[in-house]
Design a protein around this motif. Structure first.
Motif, PDB file in Angstrom:
ATOM      1  N   PHE A   1      40.541  35.884  42.669  1.00 40.39           N
ATOM      2  CA  PHE A   1      40.867  37.171  43.284  1.00 40.39           C
ATOM      3  C   PHE A   1      41.678  38.038  42.338  1.00 40.39           C
ATOM      4  O   PHE A   1      41.456  39.235  42.235  1.00 40.39           O
ATOM      5  N   GLY A   2      42.636  37.432  41.660  1.00 39.38           N
ATOM      6  CA  GLY A   2      43.430  38.186  40.702  1.00 39.38           C
ATOM      7  C   GLY A   2      44.622  38.886  41.310  1.00 39.38           C
ATOM      8  O   GLY A   2      44.924  40.036  40.945  1.00 39.38           O
TER       9      GLY A   2
ATOM     10  N   GLY B   1      41.845  42.723  36.779  1.00 38.73           N
ATOM     11  CA  GLY B   1      41.252  41.620  37.530  1.00 38.73           C
ATOM     12  C   GLY B   1      40.376  42.117  38.672  1.00 38.73           C
ATOM     13  O   GLY B   1      40.320  43.321  38.953  1.00 38.73           O
ATOM     14  N   PRO B   2      39.680  41.225  39.369  1.00 40.79           N
ATOM     15  CA  PRO B   2      38.804  41.631  40.460  1.00 40.79           C
ATOM     16  C   PRO B   2      39.519  42.407  41.562  1.00 40.79           C
ATOM     17  O   PRO B   2      38.972  43.376  42.094  1.00 40.79           O
ATOM     18  N   ALA B   3      40.729  41.989  41.923  1.00 43.89           N
ATOM     19  CA  ALA B   3      41.455  42.684  42.991  1.00 43.89           C
ATOM     20  C   ALA B   3      41.780  44.115  42.593  1.00 43.89           C
ATOM     21  O   ALA B   3      41.620  45.053  43.397  1.00 43.89           O
ATOM     22  N   GLU B   4      42.221  44.314  41.348  1.00 45.97           N
ATOM     23  CA  GLU B   4      42.539  45.670  40.896  1.00 45.97           C
ATOM     24  C   GLU B   4      41.285  46.534  40.855  1.00 45.97           C
ATOM     25  O   GLU B   4      41.309  47.699  41.274  1.00 45.97           O
ATOM     26  N   ARG B   5      40.186  45.961  40.391  1.00 45.72           N
ATOM     27  CA  ARG B   5      38.939  46.736  40.336  1.00 45.72           C
ATOM     28  C   ARG B   5      38.434  47.096  41.723  1.00 45.72           C
ATOM     29  O   ARG B   5      37.744  48.119  41.887  1.00 45.72           O
ATOM     30  N   ALA B   6      38.770  46.277  42.731  1.00 43.30           N
ATOM     31  CA  ALA B   6      38.358  46.573  44.108  1.00 43.30           C
ATOM     32  C   ALA B   6      39.318  47.525  44.802  1.00 43.30           C
ATOM     33  O   ALA B   6      39.102  47.883  45.967  1.00 43.30           O
ATOM     34  N   GLY B   7      40.384  47.925  44.097  1.00 46.52           N
ATOM     35  CA  GLY B   7      41.303  48.909  44.650  1.00 46.52           C
ATOM     36  C   GLY B   7      42.498  48.343  45.385  1.00 46.52           C
ATOM     37  O   GLY B   7      43.219  49.096  46.049  1.00 46.52           O
ATOM     38  N   PHE B   8      42.756  47.048  45.284  1.00 41.07           N
ATOM     39  CA  PHE B   8      43.908  46.464  45.971  1.00 41.07           C
ATOM     40  C   PHE B   8      45.181  46.762  45.194  1.00 41.07           C
ATOM     41  O   PHE B   8      45.187  46.853  43.960  1.00 41.07           O
TER      42      PHE B   8
END
Length: 489
Positions: free
Chosen positions: A291-292, A323-330
């Protein structure tokens, strides 16, 4: 006394003496015939209690007859060093007489546990702690046949291991089928099958007492099924099955002050066990989603500040760069409430839900931000693999010969409990008998500096560590503590 202090892994009894896809089909033969028994994943309104004398007299025997051939005994042999003198651990005697008076000698230790056949080619799933450190592992089937097995996977993150029969010839083994453990409900009937105390294969019955238990074992994925079916030492790695004769969990731990069953046992859910088993069947390594982001539970105070009716969810405290979480906007402060409709009560629940998702697919994450909830389509992906340049092995005539290191990156730093921006190289392997081992390097050491040069990447480490010098000044981090050492070259 805390819960963790009372939880004992169902460790195997110890006696001291001197490629293809996972088979999910039922066993060979007809499935167990349980009169009018609803499926374990049937809606709750279809799960009826006995209504007549005839229903009360129904037996579990058909289920046991069909399932028990899939449960095996696991015998693990390991060689341990035993100190001869009873004063070896006394600091007074050690100080004045030295280690030469307290020699150790090897002894053979045997442990006993259970396992479950998950593929007809002879693939067995068990607990890692049953076979940890073993030099020889054998299994015994319920019909008395014995086979030597190879250890295919030891997964410390889940405390699961995969074994494969070494010389099975043309034998076909009775494999059990997996249930969807997400369909379990508290109150469902279950059977525990294993080899407690080495007395032989034993069946106990009970119900699902609770789901999603945490604080049970120090694993990365704490999300256990709790049952009151009697589980004792030796049951580790055995099967927890439903009324359709399918595997719903791998028995792994008990809650006990005495070491015996008190009606509180724990099992690893089948949905997690199946991922490890499939990796073992296919002969590959386990690749899990990443998830990151780092998280913390939502306390009552946090819930009140966020306007939540009740505390639940996993709140993001730090996001890995790129990471994936940052790229998904979290962002930090977001609270994840559910994954694909499954409620998330804490970070352990989120980690389990994400780990059981398929790489490359999209998962729906319900997020709370600034008092509003929204659903995010999150692409499930693995942590990026390190480039060849991020790994270095020293083979030159150097004190570091025999060591392999990997450059720290955000995913690796998170896995080791370090900040995302940590720098250095992590020791991933130390060759036995090598100069690096003699110097005292250990796996998971983080090398920070050599001879006043900061180690920021694998290339820098390789260049410096391959040199011949009179003295090495080393700064390293071990188990969270930074140490300095000077060793001869």
């Amino acid at each position: 006394m805390s819960l963790r202090s009372l939880v004992f892994s169902c460790v195997a009894l110890v006696v001291v003496a001197g490629a293809g896809s996972l088979a999910l089909a039922p066993w060979n033969g007809a499935p167990p015939a349980v009169a009018q028994a609803p499926q374990a994943d049937a809606p709750i309104e279809q799960r009826a209690i006995p209504q007549s004398d005839a229903e009360i007299k129904l037996s579990f025997a058909p289920i046991v007859e069909a399932v028990s051939p899939s449960v095996v005994n696991v015998y693990a042999t390991r060689i341990e060093q035993q100190t001869v003198s009873p004063f070896a651990n006394d600091p007074f005697f050690s100080r004045f007489f030295g280690d030469r008076y307290f020699q150790s000698r090897p002894r053979e230790s045997r442990s006993l546990g259970s396992g479950v056949i998950v593929d007809a080619a002879g693939v067995i799933l068990t607990n890692r702690h049953v076979i940890e450190g073993a030099t020889d592992v054998r299994i015994a089937l319920s019909d008395g046949r014995e086979y030597a097995v190879d250890i295919v996977i030891e997964d410390e993150q889940t405390d699961l291991a995969v074994l494969r029969v070494r010389d099975g010839g043309d034998a076909t083994f009775p494999a059990i089928s997996f249930a969807d453990s997400d369909h379990l409900l508290v109150g469902d009937l279950v059977l525990a099958i294993g080899n407690p105390f080495g007395v032989g294969q034993t069946v106990t019955s009970g119900i699902v007492s609770a789901l999603a238990r945490t604080g049970v074992e120090a694993t990365d994925y704490e999300f256990f099924i709790q049952t009151d079916a009697a589980i004792n030492p030796g049951n580790s790695g055995g099967a927890l099955v439903d009324m359709a004769g399918r595997l719903v969990g791998i028995n792994t731990a008990i809650y006990s002050q005495s070491g015996g069953s008190v009606g509180i046992g724990f099992a690893i859910p089948a949905n997690m066990a199946r991922l490890v088993a499939e990796a073992g069947v296919n002969g590959g390594e386990i690749v899990r989603p990443w998830f990151g982001a780092k998280m913390q539970p939502v306390s009552s105070d946090i819930a009140a500040s966020l306007g939540m009716m009740a505390p639940h969810g996993a709140m993001i405290t730090e996001v890995a760069p790129s990471g994936p979480a940052e790229r998904a906007g979290f962002q930090s402060g977001d609270v994840i409430l559910s994954v694909d409709g499954f409620r998330v009560d804490d970070p352990s629940a989120f980690n389990f839900r994400l780990a059981t998702r398929t790489l490359g697919e999209s998962a729906k994450l319900e997020r709370l931000r600034s008092g509003a909830t929204e659903t995010i389509d999150f692409l499930v992906e693995a942590a990026p693999q390190p480039a060849d340049s991020a790994i270095a092995s020293i083979s030159a005539n150097s004190r570091f010969a025999g060591v392999t290191v990997r450059q720290l990156d955000p995913a690796l730093a998170e896995a080791k409990g370090m900040p995302y921006d940590a720098v250095g190289v992590l020791v991933t392997a130390v060759q036995p008998g090598s100069p690096a081992e003699a110097m005292g390097l250990r796996v998971d050491d983080v090398l920070l500096s050599l001879n006043d040069t900061e180690i920021t990447d694998a290339a820098t480490f390789s260049q410096i560590a391959s040199q011949r010098v009179r003295t090495w000044q080393i700064i390293l981090q071990r188990e969270g503590r930074v140490s300095r050492a000077i060793v001869s070259g």
